[in-house]
Each structure stands twice: as C-alpha cells, then as structure tokens.
Design a protein around this motif. Sequence first.
Motif, PDB file in Angstrom:
ATOM      1  N   ALA A   1      -8.486  -7.345 -53.100  1.00 23.90           N
ATOM      2  CA  ALA A   1      -7.384  -7.017 -54.007  1.00 23.90           C
ATOM      3  C   ALA A   1      -7.403  -7.900 -55.249  1.00 23.90           C
ATOM      4  N   GLU A   2      -7.653  -9.192 -55.071  1.00 21.87           N
ATOM      5  CA  GLU A   2      -7.724 -10.089 -56.225  1.00 21.87           C
ATOM      6  C   GLU A   2      -8.897  -9.716 -57.128  1.00 21.87           C
ATOM      7  N   HIS A   3     -10.049  -9.379 -56.516  1.00 20.09           N
ATOM      8  CA  HIS A   3     -11.219  -8.962 -57.277  1.00 20.09           C
ATOM      9  C   HIS A   3     -10.911  -7.702 -58.102  1.00 20.09           C
ATOM     10  N   ALA A   4     -10.079  -6.803 -57.542  1.00 17.95           N
ATOM     11  CA  ALA A   4      -9.730  -5.559 -58.231  1.00 17.95           C
ATOM     12  C   ALA A   4      -8.573  -5.749 -59.217  1.00 17.95           C
ATOM     13  N   GLY A   5      -8.015  -6.970 -59.273  1.00 10.01           N
ATOM     14  CA  GLY A   5      -6.914  -7.239 -60.196  1.00 10.01           C
ATOM     15  C   GLY A   5      -5.599  -6.593 -59.783  1.00 10.01           C
ATOM     16  N   ILE A   6      -5.400  -6.436 -58.484  1.00  6.16           N
ATOM     17  CA  ILE A   6      -4.191  -5.807 -57.959  1.00  6.16           C
ATOM     18  C   ILE A   6      -2.983  -6.736 -58.123  1.00  6.16           C
ATOM     19  N   ASN A   7      -1.864  -6.172 -58.572  1.00  3.73           N
ATOM     20  CA  ASN A   7      -0.600  -6.892 -58.648  1.00  3.73           C
ATOM     21  C   ASN A   7       0.086  -6.702 -57.293  1.00  3.73           C
ATOM     22  N   PHE A   8       0.103  -7.746 -56.471  1.00  4.73           N
ATOM     23  CA  PHE A   8       0.627  -7.652 -55.112  1.00  4.73           C
ATOM     24  C   PHE A   8       2.106  -7.242 -55.103  1.00  4.73           C
ATOM     25  N   SER A   9       2.891  -7.811 -55.992  1.00 10.22           N
ATOM     26  CA  SER A   9       4.321  -7.494 -56.041  1.00 10.22           C
ATOM     27  C   SER A   9       4.547  -6.021 -56.357  1.00 10.22           C
ATOM     28  N   ALA A  10       3.821  -5.503 -57.320  1.00  9.63           N
ATOM     29  CA  ALA A  10       3.982  -4.105 -57.710  1.00  9.63           C
ATOM     30  C   ALA A  10       3.595  -3.170 -56.565  1.00  9.63           C
ATOM     31  N   VAL A  11       2.493  -3.471 -55.891  1.00 12.91           N
ATOM     32  CA  VAL A  11       2.035  -2.631 -54.786  1.00 12.91           C
ATOM     33  C   VAL A  11       3.047  -2.646 -53.638  1.00 12.91           C
ATOM     34  N   LEU A  12       3.576  -3.825 -53.314  1.00 11.50           N
ATOM     35  CA  LEU A  12       4.564  -3.923 -52.239  1.00 11.50           C
ATOM     36  C   LEU A  12       5.829  -3.161 -52.616  1.00 11.50           C
ATOM     37  N   GLN A  13       6.289  -3.299 -53.851  1.00  8.05           N
ATOM     38  CA  GLN A  13       7.485  -2.574 -54.292  1.00  8.05           C
ATOM     39  C   GLN A  13       7.272  -1.066 -54.201  1.00  8.05           C
ATOM     40  N   GLU A  14       6.142  -0.584 -54.689  1.00  8.98           N
ATOM     41  CA  GLU A  14       5.851   0.850 -54.651  1.00  8.98           C
ATOM     42  C   GLU A  14       5.777   1.353 -53.213  1.00  8.98           C
ATOM     43  N   ALA A  15       5.146   0.581 -52.340  1.00  8.27           N
ATOM     44  CA  ALA A  15       5.017   0.981 -50.943  1.00  8.27           C
ATOM     45  C   ALA A  15       6.384   1.030 -50.248  1.00  8.27           C
ATOM     46  N   LEU A  16       7.237   0.058 -50.528  1.00  6.12           N
ATOM     47  CA  LEU A  16       8.567   0.034 -49.912  1.00  6.12           C
ATOM     48  C   LEU A  16       9.442   1.169 -50.431  1.00  6.12           C
ATOM     49  N   VAL A  17       9.362   1.461 -51.714  1.00  5.72           N
ATOM     50  CA  VAL A  17      10.126   2.576 -52.279  1.00  5.72           C
ATOM     51  C   VAL A  17       9.710   3.877 -51.601  1.00  5.72           C
ATOM     52  N   GLU A  18       8.402   4.068 -51.441  1.00  2.00           N
ATOM     53  CA  GLU A  18       7.889   5.272 -50.803  1.00  2.00           C
ATOM     54  C   GLU A  18       8.275   5.321 -49.322  1.00  2.00           C
ATOM     55  N   LYS A  19       8.071   4.237 -48.622  1.00  5.74           N
ATOM     56  CA  LYS A  19       8.353   4.170 -47.186  1.00  5.74           C
ATOM     57  C   LYS A  19       9.827   4.400 -46.874  1.00  5.74           C
TER      58      LYS A  19
ATOM     59  N   GLN B   1      21.260  -2.861 -59.365  1.00  7.95           N
ATOM     60  CA  GLN B   1      21.937  -2.866 -60.663  1.00  7.95           C
ATOM     61  C   GLN B   1      21.816  -4.223 -61.355  1.00  7.95           C
ATOM     62  N   HIS B   2      21.796  -5.271 -60.581  1.00  8.13           N
ATOM     63  CA  HIS B   2      21.681  -6.600 -61.161  1.00  8.13           C
ATOM     64  C   HIS B   2      20.223  -6.992 -61.412  1.00  8.13           C
ATOM     65  N   LYS B   3      19.312  -6.138 -60.947  1.00 11.61           N
ATOM     66  CA  LYS B   3      17.876  -6.341 -61.159  1.00 11.61           C
ATOM     67  C   LYS B   3      17.438  -7.756 -60.789  1.00 11.61           C
ATOM     68  N   ARG B   4      18.003  -8.221 -59.709  1.00 11.22           N
ATOM     69  CA  ARG B   4      17.692  -9.551 -59.210  1.00 11.22           C
ATOM     70  C   ARG B   4      16.451  -9.472 -58.326  1.00 11.22           C
ATOM     71  N   PHE B   5      15.568 -10.407 -58.475  1.00 13.11           N
ATOM     72  CA  PHE B   5      14.357 -10.452 -57.667  1.00 13.11           C
ATOM     73  C   PHE B   5      14.445 -11.615 -56.689  1.00 13.11           C
ATOM     74  N   ILE B   6      13.829 -11.424 -55.533  1.00 13.11           N
ATOM     75  CA  ILE B   6      13.749 -12.504 -54.545  1.00 13.11           C
ATOM     76  C   ILE B   6      12.294 -12.718 -54.194  1.00 13.11           C
ATOM     77  N   LYS B   7      11.976 -13.914 -53.776  1.00 13.10           N
ATOM     78  CA  LYS B   7      10.605 -14.261 -53.412  1.00 13.10           C
ATOM     79  C   LYS B   7      10.427 -14.049 -51.909  1.00 13.10           C
ATOM     80  N   LYS B   8       9.339 -13.389 -51.508  1.00 11.11           N
ATOM     81  CA  LYS B   8       9.023 -13.153 -50.113  1.00 11.11           C
ATOM     82  C   LYS B   8       7.645 -13.742 -49.812  1.00 11.11           C
TER      83      LYS B   8
END
Length: 133
Positions: free
Chosen positions: A110-128, A91-98
């Motif tokens: 991943a860098e060559h493909a322009g992947i956003n590491f934070s977005a991919v990790l968030q999506e994977a954790l939500v799914e998992k 609810q506070h939409k606070r982000f932390i650095k990992k």
Amino acid sequence: MKDHYVFPAIFEQEDKGISIEFPDLPGCLPCAGDLETALSNAKEAMLLHLFGMEEDGEEIPEPTPFDQIQVGKHQTLVLVEAYMPPFRAKQHKRFIKKTLSLPSWINAEAEHAGINFSAVLQEALVEKLRLQK
C-alpha cells in the motif's frame, strides 16, 4: 439533549410525489418522488432539523403519541427514527485518531502504491455501514 429521537411524520401522496410533514417539528417539510427516497429524506431532514434546534439552544418537544394524530385520505403516518451522535460528529467534521493493525506485506504494498490509509478506511466504512457522505 437526547441521543435518540422518534417522531411521527405524515406522508402525503400527491400527483408529483410525496410531501412529508412532522407535526411536532414546524418547518421540517421534506419531499420526494418515491417512497424509498421519502423515507431517506424524512430521516435526513429530521436529523438536520433537530441538530439545528440543538445548536440554537431550542427545546425539542416530546413527540405527539402516534394514536393522537389524525391523517387524511391520501396520508400515511410513519415513525421516523434519528440517532444523533454520528450525525452530530459528521456536522462538526471532527476527526479522531485510530490505531489499527495489518499485515506488514499489505502495508508495504500500500505504501509503495501511495495509498492514503485514512481515505481507504473511511471509504470502506461508509460502504460497509451503508452511510451517506
């Protein structure tokens, strides 16, 4: 302020679906078309209601003991559980650095493909964790 709450809810089967009432939380009245959605909606509504009470500085009542609640013919008593810390943070939409580690070749691809590491990790954790966004 507690981190974990369990409140009784009364689920009532009606022609158009299931209505839900929390005897100890006036105004928290979710509904749903089926039982699975009712359980999910009850938890989400209770989380929102409790969070709102916390934010407003209201005292959160003790839940009525399960055996002291009377239910009607088309009603079922259900205990709904809420764990507040992740909900509060969301609810506070606070982000932390990992800091994380991964093989250098995956990093390079991943860098060559322009992947956003934070977005991919968030999506994977939500799914998992089977979380709702």
